[in-house]
Scaffold this motif. Structure first.
Motif, short mmCIF file in Angstrom:
data_model
loop_
_atom_site.label_atom_id
_atom_site.label_comp_id
_atom_site.label_asym_id
_atom_site.label_seq_id
_atom_site.Cartn_x
_atom_site.Cartn_y
_atom_site.Cartn_z
N CYS A 293 -13.69 -17.97 -23.29
CA CYS A 293 -13.42 -19.27 -23.91
C CYS A 293 -12.94 -20.27 -22.85
O CYS A 293 -12.04 -19.97 -22.06
CB CYS A 293 -12.38 -19.12 -25.01
N ASP A 294 -13.55 -21.46 -22.86
CA ASP A 294 -13.15 -22.50 -21.90
C ASP A 294 -11.72 -22.97 -22.12
O ASP A 294 -11.01 -23.34 -21.17
CB ASP A 294 -14.10 -23.71 -22.00
N ASP A 295 -11.28 -22.99 -23.37
CA ASP A 295 -9.97 -23.54 -23.70
C ASP A 295 -8.83 -22.55 -23.44
O ASP A 295 -7.81 -22.89 -22.85
CB ASP A 295 -9.94 -23.99 -25.16
N GLU A 326 -22.80 -16.74 -20.91
CA GLU A 326 -22.30 -17.92 -20.22
C GLU A 326 -23.23 -19.10 -20.46
O GLU A 326 -24.44 -19.00 -20.26
CB GLU A 326 -22.19 -17.61 -18.72
N SER A 346 -20.63 -18.66 -9.48
CA SER A 346 -20.25 -18.53 -10.89
C SER A 346 -20.14 -17.06 -11.28
O SER A 346 -20.75 -16.19 -10.63
CB SER A 346 -21.28 -19.23 -11.77
#
Length: 365
Positions: A293-295, A326, A346
């Protein structure tokens, strides 16, 4: 202006078929309405030769191809032989290995075009939708990052993805006769049926026709000297896989799966099929293994997790690694900028590069 079906049939009717009692006298008698595909100057013809010997038909196939190439408006031609046979049952494993895929054209080993290729690796999956083509593309680019000479054969006839993944357009040039020069991108030589068939055209082909097309892409391509040829296989277990296993000396197969049970069941079938034809299993890749999760930075196991590793342990094959689910992998793939070359630092690219390194280490042993 593209030739018409009548133009093609007239060319076929002018070519005598190999003599056989009660059989049609010309090639036109071996071609049905669904065996001719014409799109924007590109002509694909399947000659159904039943249980005949393909080697006896090869000069005829070449004659047909040459005549079709001379038709006004023709820009590319693919003529394949299909040899359908009755299934064989009641055989032990050794016998099955000898006759597996008897609905395919008779295998021909030692294609001159493959003489300078040191290793051939199949990337396969038991089912579609697991990211097999993206994995094959990035593994190939991982090999290139190791300084290897690499080629990619897009054998996924029904869903060729390599033209988009490598951002390649146009048709291969002819080297000599009917030998094609593969296109190149990111340091890899690439050949795909997608360079010949319109992207919007549905490939409604029987299994033997698929097998014949794959054989032709192996036989009639100027691959040159390669350390590795990566073959992106169609999903499942059928004529295409068996044709390759019988026609060329595969160095091994990489199986791609997601962690969920349904995908692993199909991956298991793929492993069994390759083992039955004595192709080494180089390992299993767990794609879409987890999402970060990015957050919150937390890992989420959307399709479960660890199933491929457990399956590899059960089957006694190497586990090659986990590739995350991703967003960047999808975006870069759609843009024709594979993540291994466009974002090598990445997490997804690092996973593919590690997998490529592991596969190469196994190939060298």
């Amino acid at each position: 202006m593209s030739p018409t079906r009548d133009d093609v049939m007239a060319a076929l009717a002018a070519v005598a078929a190999p003599a056989s009692p009660g059989a049609p006298a010309t090639v036109a008698g071996y071609v049905g309405p669904s065996d001719i595909v014409i799109r924007d100057g590109r002509v694909l013809v399947s000659i159904g030769i039943a249980d005949a010997v393909p080697t006896l038909w090869e000069p005829t196939r070449a004659d047909v191809e040459a005549r079709l190439q001379r038709l006004p408006g023709v820009t590319a031609v693919l003529v394949s032989l299909t040899a359908e046979r009755a299934p064989v049952t009641g055989l032990d494993r050794t016998a099955r290995s000898a006759v597996a895929g008897t609905t395919s054209p008779a295998p021909v080993r030692g294609f001159p075009a493959l003489s300078k290729i040191k290793r051939i690796v199949a990337v396969a999956s038991g089912k579609g939708g697991v990211g097999k083509s993206t994995t094959a593309c990035n593994i190939a680019l991982g090999f290139a990052a190791l300084g290897l000479e690499v080629g990619v054969l897009d054998a996924d006839i029904y869903g060729p993805s390599m033209p988009k993944l490598f951002a390649l357009k146009g048709q291969p040039r002819i080297a000599s006769g009917r030998t094609l020069i593969p296109l190149e991108a990111y340091g890899c030589k690439v050949m795909s049926i997608g360079f010949v068939v319109d992207a919007d055209n549905a490939m409604i082909w029987r299994g033997p026709m698929v097998a014949s097309a794959i054989t032709q892409m192996l036989r009639d391509v100027a691959w040159g000297t390669l350390d590795v040829l990566v073959v992106d296989m169609p999903p499942g277990t059928g004529d295409a896989q068996l044709t390759l296993a019988q026609s060329v000396p595969l160095s091994g197969a990489v199986i791609v799966s997601t962690p969920q049970d349904l995908s692993l069941l199909d991956a298991r079938r793929g492993i069994t099929m390759f083992r039955n034809v004595d192709v080494p299993i180089l390992g299993i890749v767990e794609n879409m293994s987890y999402f970060v999760c990015d957050d919150c930075g937390k890992r989420h196991h959307i399709f479960a997790h660890g199933g491929a590793r457990e399956e590899a342990q059960k089957l006694g094959v190497p586990f090659l690694g986990e590739v995350p689910l991703e967003l960047m992998i999808r975006e870069r793939s759609d843009a024709g900028m594979p993540i291994v070359v466009s974002a090598p630092d990445s997490p997804g690219a690092k996973a593919f590069l590690a997998i490529a390194a592991s596969v190469w280490a196994a190939l060298k042993t």
